[in-house]
Write a protein that holds these residues in place. Structure first.
Motif, PDB file in Angstrom:
ATOM      1  N   MET A   1       0.833  -1.204   0.000  1.00 43.66           N
ATOM      2  CA  MET A   1       0.000   0.000   0.000  1.00 43.66           C
ATOM      3  C   MET A   1       0.867   1.254   0.000  1.00 43.66           C
ATOM      4  O   MET A   1       1.746   1.416   0.817  1.00 43.66           O
ATOM      5  CB  MET A   1      -0.857  -0.001   1.262  1.00 43.66           C
ATOM      6  CG  MET A   1      -1.918   1.060   1.176  1.00 43.66           C
ATOM      7  SD  MET A   1      -2.810   1.239   2.706  1.00 43.66           S
ATOM      8  CE  MET A   1      -3.021   3.007   2.678  1.00 43.66           C
ATOM      9  N   ALA A   2       0.637   2.111  -0.979  1.00 45.73           N
ATOM     10  CA  ALA A   2       1.469   3.312  -1.096  1.00 45.73           C
ATOM     11  C   ALA A   2       0.866   4.452  -0.295  1.00 45.73           C
ATOM     12  O   ALA A   2      -0.336   4.696  -0.359  1.00 45.73           O
ATOM     13  CB  ALA A   2       1.585   3.709  -2.568  1.00 45.73           C
ATOM     14  N   LEU A   3       1.699   5.122   0.444  1.00 41.90           N
ATOM     15  CA  LEU A   3       1.249   6.286   1.219  1.00 41.90           C
ATOM     16  C   LEU A   3       1.506   7.556   0.419  1.00 41.90           C
ATOM     17  O   LEU A   3       2.496   7.656  -0.301  1.00 41.90           O
ATOM     18  CB  LEU A   3       2.020   6.374   2.531  1.00 41.90           C
ATOM     19  CG  LEU A   3       1.741   5.357   3.628  1.00 41.90           C
ATOM     20  CD1 LEU A   3       2.717   5.580   4.775  1.00 41.90           C
ATOM     21  CD2 LEU A   3       0.311   5.467   4.117  1.00 41.90           C
ATOM     22  N   GLU A   4       0.634   8.520   0.574  1.00 42.98           N
ATOM     23  CA  GLU A   4       0.879   9.846   0.013  1.00 42.98           C
ATOM     24  C   GLU A   4       1.807  10.611   0.957  1.00 42.98           C
ATOM     25  O   GLU A   4       1.837  10.328   2.150  1.00 42.98           O
ATOM     26  CB  GLU A   4      -0.446  10.632  -0.102  1.00 42.98           C
ATOM     27  CG  GLU A   4      -1.527   9.953  -0.921  1.00 42.98           C
ATOM     28  CD  GLU A   4      -1.149   9.900  -2.391  1.00 42.98           C
ATOM     29  OE1 GLU A   4      -0.474  10.844  -2.863  1.00 42.98           O
ATOM     30  OE2 GLU A   4      -1.511   8.906  -3.043  1.00 42.98           O
ATOM     31  N   GLN A   5       2.499  11.595   0.420  1.00 45.68           N
ATOM     32  CA  GLN A   5       3.374  12.390   1.280  1.00 45.68           C
ATOM     33  C   GLN A   5       2.594  13.086   2.386  1.00 45.68           C
ATOM     34  O   GLN A   5       3.080  13.217   3.511  1.00 45.68           O
ATOM     35  CB  GLN A   5       4.151  13.417   0.456  1.00 45.68           C
ATOM     36  CG  GLN A   5       5.099  12.742  -0.518  1.00 45.68           C
ATOM     37  CD  GLN A   5       6.316  13.601  -0.826  1.00 45.68           C
ATOM     38  OE1 GLN A   5       6.401  14.747  -0.428  1.00 45.68           O
ATOM     39  NE2 GLN A   5       7.267  13.009  -1.542  1.00 45.68           N
TER      40      GLN A   5
ATOM     41  N   ASP B   1      11.786   9.887   1.294  1.00 49.45           N
ATOM     42  CA  ASP B   1      12.392   8.631   1.767  1.00 49.45           C
ATOM     43  C   ASP B   1      11.425   7.879   2.673  1.00 49.45           C
ATOM     44  O   ASP B   1      11.244   6.666   2.533  1.00 49.45           O
ATOM     45  CB  ASP B   1      13.662   8.939   2.577  1.00 49.45           C
ATOM     46  CG  ASP B   1      14.888   8.913   1.690  1.00 49.45           C
ATOM     47  OD1 ASP B   1      14.719   8.612   0.487  1.00 49.45           O
ATOM     48  OD2 ASP B   1      15.986   9.194   2.208  1.00 49.45           O
ATOM     49  N   TYR B   2      10.855   8.610   3.610  1.00 47.96           N
ATOM     50  CA  TYR B   2       9.904   7.958   4.504  1.00 47.96           C
ATOM     51  C   TYR B   2       8.725   7.395   3.716  1.00 47.96           C
ATOM     52  O   TYR B   2       8.255   6.293   3.986  1.00 47.96           O
ATOM     53  CB  TYR B   2       9.388   8.941   5.573  1.00 47.96           C
ATOM     54  CG  TYR B   2      10.321   9.041   6.758  1.00 47.96           C
ATOM     55  CD1 TYR B   2      10.326   8.048   7.738  1.00 47.96           C
ATOM     56  CD2 TYR B   2      11.210  10.094   6.885  1.00 47.96           C
ATOM     57  CE1 TYR B   2      11.194   8.123   8.823  1.00 47.96           C
ATOM     58  CE2 TYR B   2      12.078  10.178   7.955  1.00 47.96           C
ATOM     59  CZ  TYR B   2      12.069   9.194   8.938  1.00 47.96           C
ATOM     60  OH  TYR B   2      12.928   9.260   9.992  1.00 47.96           O
ATOM     61  N   GLN B   3       8.291   8.160   2.727  1.00 52.83           N
ATOM     62  CA  GLN B   3       7.168   7.711   1.914  1.00 52.83           C
ATOM     63  C   GLN B   3       7.491   6.360   1.280  1.00 52.83           C
ATOM     64  O   GLN B   3       6.698   5.418   1.363  1.00 52.83           O
ATOM     65  CB  GLN B   3       6.880   8.761   0.841  1.00 52.83           C
ATOM     66  CG  GLN B   3       5.698   8.411  -0.040  1.00 52.83           C
ATOM     67  CD  GLN B   3       5.617   9.347  -1.239  1.00 52.83           C
ATOM     68  OE1 GLN B   3       6.591  10.051  -1.574  1.00 52.83           O
ATOM     69  NE2 GLN B   3       4.457   9.373  -1.864  1.00 52.83           N
ATOM     70  N   THR B   4       8.670   6.247   0.690  1.00 47.29           N
ATOM     71  CA  THR B   4       9.067   4.999   0.038  1.00 47.29           C
ATOM     72  C   THR B   4       9.194   3.868   1.053  1.00 47.29           C
ATOM     73  O   THR B   4       8.616   2.792   0.880  1.00 47.29           O
ATOM     74  CB  THR B   4      10.446   5.177  -0.647  1.00 47.29           C
ATOM     75  OG1 THR B   4      10.382   6.371  -1.419  1.00 47.29           O
ATOM     76  CG2 THR B   4      10.776   3.993  -1.510  1.00 47.29           C
ATOM     77  N   ASN B   5       9.943   4.141   2.115  1.00 45.01           N
ATOM     78  CA  ASN B   5      10.208   3.076   3.086  1.00 45.01           C
ATOM     79  C   ASN B   5       8.941   2.610   3.790  1.00 45.01           C
ATOM     80  O   ASN B   5       8.710   1.406   3.933  1.00 45.01           O
ATOM     81  CB  ASN B   5      11.220   3.560   4.134  1.00 45.01           C
ATOM     82  CG  ASN B   5      12.624   3.635   3.551  1.00 45.01           C
ATOM     83  OD1 ASN B   5      12.950   2.871   2.646  1.00 45.01           O
ATOM     84  ND2 ASN B   5      13.422   4.546   4.056  1.00 45.01           N
ATOM     85  N   LEU B   6       8.130   3.560   4.207  1.00 43.67           N
ATOM     86  CA  LEU B   6       6.905   3.169   4.912  1.00 43.67           C
ATOM     87  C   LEU B   6       5.969   2.417   3.967  1.00 43.67           C
ATOM     88  O   LEU B   6       5.321   1.450   4.361  1.00 43.67           O
ATOM     89  CB  LEU B   6       6.201   4.395   5.505  1.00 43.67           C
ATOM     90  CG  LEU B   6       6.973   5.173   6.593  1.00 43.67           C
ATOM     91  CD1 LEU B   6       6.133   6.337   7.115  1.00 43.67           C
ATOM     92  CD2 LEU B   6       7.364   4.272   7.752  1.00 43.67           C
ATOM     93  N   SER B   7       5.912   2.842   2.722  1.00 41.75           N
ATOM     94  CA  SER B   7       5.053   2.147   1.757  1.00 41.75           C
ATOM     95  C   SER B   7       5.536   0.721   1.552  1.00 41.75           C
ATOM     96  O   SER B   7       4.737  -0.221   1.473  1.00 41.75           O
ATOM     97  CB  SER B   7       5.032   2.894   0.420  1.00 41.75           C
ATOM     98  OG  SER B   7       4.485   4.175   0.597  1.00 41.75           O
ATOM     99  N   ASN B   8       6.863   0.541   1.482  1.00 43.09           N
ATOM    100  CA  ASN B   8       7.403  -0.814   1.342  1.00 43.09           C
ATOM    101  C   ASN B   8       7.047  -1.679   2.543  1.00 43.09           C
ATOM    102  O   ASN B   8       6.712  -2.856   2.396  1.00 43.09           O
ATOM    103  CB  ASN B   8       8.932  -0.769   1.197  1.00 43.09           C
ATOM    104  CG  ASN B   8       9.344  -0.256  -0.164  1.00 43.09           C
ATOM    105  OD1 ASN B   8       8.510  -0.162  -1.072  1.00 43.09           O
ATOM    106  ND2 ASN B   8      10.616   0.097  -0.307  1.00 43.09           N
ATOM    107  N   ILE B   9       7.148  -1.083   3.735  1.00 43.45           N
ATOM    108  CA  ILE B   9       6.827  -1.859   4.938  1.00 43.45           C
ATOM    109  C   ILE B   9       5.346  -2.247   4.915  1.00 43.45           C
ATOM    110  O   ILE B   9       4.981  -3.381   5.216  1.00 43.45           O
ATOM    111  CB  ILE B   9       7.179  -1.061   6.209  1.00 43.45           C
ATOM    112  CG1 ILE B   9       8.688  -0.770   6.249  1.00 43.45           C
ATOM    113  CG2 ILE B   9       6.762  -1.827   7.461  1.00 43.45           C
ATOM    114  CD1 ILE B   9       9.111   0.244   7.306  1.00 43.45           C
TER     115      ILE B   9
END
Lengths: 483, 95, 483
Positions: free
Chosen positions: B1-5, B26-34
């Protein structure tokens, strides 16, 4: 338009435990800042909570007193929010599995009828600390002594329709928790606080209007006033076609108005989840039964009994039964005097007046119920007249002695009822006041009752402690003899 | 699930974490991956399964209502960033 | 002296081979010489250690010594130590001198052990490589370009480098077993609740468990004899008798049934790694154990479930780090919100922030059921897998890690890649079961660990199995080249 008011209350009552709900720190009121905040209360890294058994017992007791379902399995949750008086960044409370489920109480309305108010639930939780805004050079000081004090939060159904009903409900809850001995009920120390949810809806409409919550109202009177002020504010807005904002408000007693809290509640997302440091609290029916066996007689039952057993009026019974200490004092005194009505009059009269004057509770009064009972006994057997009784009562209140009979003697209050003695005194009074006697004899017979007044006064002046009943009889007889 | 900024900013604010604006991506990418990793759970049929909050099905123990703690204010406040008159100091709280 | 195990030291001190002061001085010198490169210590408590050693020697001279008197250890910097810096590897606690001792620390103090200091770790125990420490990464003594594993990387590296014979550690998802495997030492994570968590700074309360890192299983048993047991200050600790863990070390393992989960031997485990683990199993067969293939069908769900549960719990556990009562506080906060956001923003590292944010998100309104509740349900499925397996086998064995120690920086760009490092260890924490990592071979001159998983409270059997293996092999005796 005609509006219907809808009120629900959330009452926080501090439980009267010695130590905190999850730590061994004292809950005593009034200590120096942070001297009763231990590592657990401060939320230091690595600390863990352990649940206080008396907090559990008291909550169950409350549940039984309002005829509620008791949660045989209750679970503590964490309610997450950041605030300086909340040291862990979450409050430990019970969301989905409260210790007390649906229950109810009855309140008395002005017209003498009673109304049942349902209680949605009551759950255990920890109190927060306090922020002090004055005296810190533009900063706020945080005192965490109160943090971790056990609370039950009692949530009512939105079933009250007037501010008066809400105040009556708060009073009744106060009466119940103090009866049970699970809360000291001291409103001035914040032992009981009330959040009032208020909304208006057009009469006949089923759907609730938007509500506001007035936080932390801490007196019976202010509950009524705050709600009325809020009703007025909402009605003004609605009548003008405006909308009510769902928000948290504070009541300003000086201005008699509510205002929105300034602290912006950033998204109110409490992210509740079961507290992993505490395990589910499991009790069985035996436990509940054992607690039930310790329940005292509650206000409603007591009131009914006072009426039926002691023949008190509904009003007298209601006043006396509302406070457990007062009721116990009354019953003890009445039993000693074998006169419940006389005791009821004294407790509601002189005793209550003394309490108000001295601003103390009945437990702090220096006269005991037994002593009052003895005074009443002496009234009944004519040893004391009313004035003498009051003198003894006041002497006891002022701490001038503790032996009723001794005081009667030393103060010379023993009533003279001996007819011979009184006849001698009366004879002397009549002989010393010939003009008065003349005047009396000139008075038409039907008005002589009143004209006897001065003789009574003179007789009692001549000898304190004469029995007024006997004086009357003797005077009547003597004056009749004169013509 | 991808998060918006903006979601990243909102979560950071909920958790009271100031993030550098240049780290948001960076947080957006990493949190979305998690969250992608975590989303494997959604495929599992868990109907009728009681959630398990603790490894052992243990029951809360009760503590006797006894005061066991003494005043240790001086000791505890030695490590506090700012205290005055026994109080912890914070910027003025507005109610 | 530094090559001695705890058991040997205990015997040597008793026989007067050397004194605790001599040994402690020697080890402190080693730390000075060698730890510059390894960085396994955050704080070395020289003075306190020498004072403890002196006191121990005096006690021995007075004839009051027992097994632990004067034996040196060191604590992971997650355990609170009264008056000594307790950082949890974080800037947030970089100035935190804990005002009290963790139960584990008190127990070692009471037993007469000497503490050399506090060991490096991933920040708040979040990490598998010890690269997230505010105090810098720890080097693996076998290859200083490589990571020691985490989060108890300091504990494993210090023991591997022979700086200390044993260290306390904690394991939330593999934080004892994985670094033990990567550093070629012996790690034990006991059953959840076996050791008190009081004073152990919480990461994820329902998963965290204290344990040991030592060179041998025998030493782990000795440490367990000190650490294990019920603590009234920890509601989640288990009130259950503690056996003498050394008494079963030499039991025969003939007839013991070993379960090999087929999910642990798939393609993601390299052929080299598989070979080492299979060799170890063969060793057990030689000793008379039986081997049985089993299935733990929900293994693949352990990491996803963990990365909901652990972040959720930590998001609340770390809320107390707010710059008010202890720890890091930002400069000149303009208001309370600024105080929170900047203190936490500046005080926490990226991985900690990521996990707090994942947890805050998973618990937030509307997502609770999909994430938290779901993860807790899957957690039960995972535990049921093990419960079923233990109907048929005595011990489960498999690899600890998919690969030997990797290079620093290799897995820091994508956190998910780092998370997968714990694929074989994390399920145990969800289930609450005990597990061990025992050195069982080498790949490319780097140590490989064998994982032993036991049923609830079966630490005695795990230690027995590990001890027998160490009697038959010498992998645990191998020392890094330049140590």
């Amino acid at each position: 338009m005609e509006w219907e008011v809808v009120i629900g209350l959330e009452i926080h009552a501090q439980l009267a435990t010695k130590s905190k709900i999850f730590s061994g720190a004292s809950t005593a009121y009034g200590a120096d800042a942070n001297t009763q905040a231990c590592a657990v209360d401060l939320g230091l890294p690595g600390v863990l909570p352990v649940f206080n058994e008396d907090a559990l017992r008291m909550a169950v007791k409350f549940g039984l007193a309002i005829d509620a379902e008791i949660g045989l399995k209750s679970v503590f949750d964490r309610k997450n929010y950041f605030y300086p008086d909340s040291p862990k960044g979450y409050q430990t409370t019970q969301l989905h599995h409260p210790i007390v489920g649906m229950g109810h109480i009855e309140i008395e309305l002005d017209n003498g009828e009673t109304k049942r108010i349902n209680v949605t639930r009551a759950h255990l939780e920890e109190d927060a600390g306090k922020s002090v805004h004055e005296g810190f050079d533009g900063m706020s000081g945080i005192d965490l002594n109160r943090a971790g004090t056990p609370l039950i939060e009692i949530v009512s159904e939105p079933e009250m329709r007037t501010a008066k009903e809400a105040a009556a409900y708060f009073k009744k809850m106060h009466s119940i928790v103090t009866y049970l001995g699970i809360c000291d009920g001291d409103l001035s120390q914040g032992s009981m606080r009330c959040d009032c949810n208020v909304s208006l809806r057009p009469k006949g409409q089923e759907e609730f209007g938007t509500r506001t919550e007035i936080k932390n109202v801490n007196s019976f009177r202010n509950v009524e006033r705050a709600i009325n002020a809020e009703i007025e504010r909402q009605m003004d807005i609605l009548e003008d076609g405006g909308k009510i904002l769902q928000e948290t408000r504070l009541y300003d007693a000086d201005k008699n108005e509510t205002r929105a809290m300034r602290s912006k509640e950033v998204e109110n997302d409490y992210r509740y989840f079961p507290c992993p440091d505490l395990l589910p609290v499991i009790i069985d029916q035996d436990y509940v039964d054992a607690v039930a066996a310790t329940l005292p007689e509650l206000p409603n039952a007591k009131r009914t009994r006072f009426e039926s057993e002691h023949g008190l009026s509904a009003t007298d019974a209601g006043v006396l039964a509302a406070n457990r200490e007062l009721a116990d004092f009354f019953e003890t005194a009445a039993k000693a005097a074998s006169d419940y009505k006389l005791a009821a009059n004294w407790v509601q009269g002189d005793v209550s007046a003394a309490l108000n004057r001295l601003e103390i509770s009945i437990g702090e009064l220096s006269i005991t119920a037994e002593q009052l009972g003895r005074i009443l006994q002496l009234i009944k057997d004519s040893t004391l007249n009313n004035g003498g009784a009051k003198e003894v009562f006041n002497a006891l209140i002022d701490g001038k002695g503790d032996d009723v009979d001794g005081l009667v003697d030393s103060l010379g209050l023993k009533q003279v009822s001996d007819t011979g003695t009184i006849e001698e005194i009366v004879a002397k009074v009549l002989a010393d006041n010939p003009k008065l006697v003349e005047g009396y004899l000139a008075t038409p017979v039907e008005k002589r009752g009143k004209a006897m007044g001065p003789f009574i006064g003179l007789t009692r002046k001549a000898a304190a402690g004469v029995n007024p009943q006997v004086v009357m009889e003797v005077l009547k007889k003597k004056l009749e003899e004169l013509g | 699930m991808a998060l918006e900024q903006d979601q990243v900013r909102k979560i950071a604010s909920l958790a009271r974490l100031q993030l550098d604006e240049n780290q948001i991506a960076d947080y957006q990418t990493n949190l979305s991956n998690i969250l992608d990793l975590v989303d494997q759970l959604s495929a599992v049929d868990t109907s009728g399964i009681e959630p398990m909050a603790h490894p052992l099905d243990a029951v809360q123990r009760l503590r006797a209502d006894v005061v066991t703690e003494e005043n240790q204010r001086e000791h505890f406040q030695k490590i506090a960033p700012a205290v005055d008159q026994g109080h912890y100091l914070v910027p003025r709280v507005v109610e | 002296m530094h090559n001695k195990t705890i058991a040997e030291i205990s015997r040597d001190l008793a026989s007067g081979e050397y004194s605790s002061t001599e040994l402690t001085t020697d080890l402190l010198n080693r730390v000075k010489q060698l730890d510059g490169d390894i960085n396994s210590f955050i704080t070395v408590t020289d003075e306190q250690a020498l004072a403890q050693a002196k006191a121990a020697d005096e006690r021995r001279a007075a004839g009051n010594a027992d097994a632990w008197t004067g034996v040196p250890i060191a604590h992971k910097d997650i355990f609170c130590t009264n008056g000594v810096l307790t950082t949890c590897g974080s800037k947030m606690l970089s100035n935190f001198e804990a005002p009290y001792d963790a139960t584990v620390v008190s127990k070692f103090n009471d037993a007469g052990a000497v503490s050399l200091g506090k060991l490096n770790m991933d920040e708040f125990a979040m990490g598998s490589s010890n690269e997230s420490s505010f105090f810098g990464p720890v080097a693996n003594p076998w290859d200083k370009e490589r990571v020691p594993g985490g989060s108890s990387g300091g504990s494993a590296a210090a023991v591997a480098a022979r700086l200390v014979p044993g260290a306390t550690a904690t394991d939330t998802g593999g934080s004892i077993r994985q670094p033990a495997a990567l550093c070629g030492v012996t790690g034990l994570k006991p059953t959840y609740g076996r050791i008190s968590r009081w004073g152990m700074i919480a990461y994820a309360s329902s998963l965290d468990q204290a344990g040991t890192i030592t060179r041998t299983a025998e030493d782990a048993a000795l440490m367990m004899n000190v650490m294990a047991g019920f603590d009234p200050k920890d509601s989640t600790s288990v009130d259950r008798e503690v056996p003498d863990y050394t008494s079963s070390l030499d039991n025969s393992i003939e007839g013991m049934t070993i379960g090999l989960p087929k999910e642990y031997f798939r393609d993601d485990l390299s052929a080299d790694m598989q070979q080492q683990v299979r060799n170890a199993i063969a060793e057990y067969e030689k000793m008379g154990a039986k081997v049985k293939e089993i299935s733990l069908p929900n293994t693949h769900l352990a990491i996803p479930a963990y990365y909901v549960i652990a972040p959720s719990e930590c998001s609340a556990n770390l809320s107390r780090m707010d710059g008010v009562r202890f720890g890091y506080r930002c400069e000149d906060p303009k208001d309370v919100e600024d105080l929170y956001c900047r203190s936490r923003g500046e005080g926490f590292g990226n991985e900690v922030k990521r996990r707090i944010m994942i947890g805050s998100y998973a618990l937030s309104a509307g997502f609770y059921d999909a994430y938290y509740k779901k993860a807790q349900q899957v957690r039960r499925l995972i535990r049921n897998d093990f419960t079923n397996a233990f109907n048929d086998v005595d011990v489960i064995m498999g690899p600890v890690t998919p690969t030997p120690a990797f290079k620093r920086g290799e897995k820091t760009s994508d956190p998910v890649e780092m998370y997968l490092e714990d694929i074989f260890t994390i399920a145990l924490n969800l289930a609450g079961l005990p597990g061990m990592s025992v050195p069982c071979g080498q790949v490319n001159n780097l140590p490989v660990g064998l994982q032993l998983i036991g049923n609830f409270f079966d630490e005695g059997r795990l230690l027995n199995a590990a001890h027998k293996f160490q009697q038959a092999t010498d992998w645990h005796l191998k020392t890094p080249a330049d140590i």
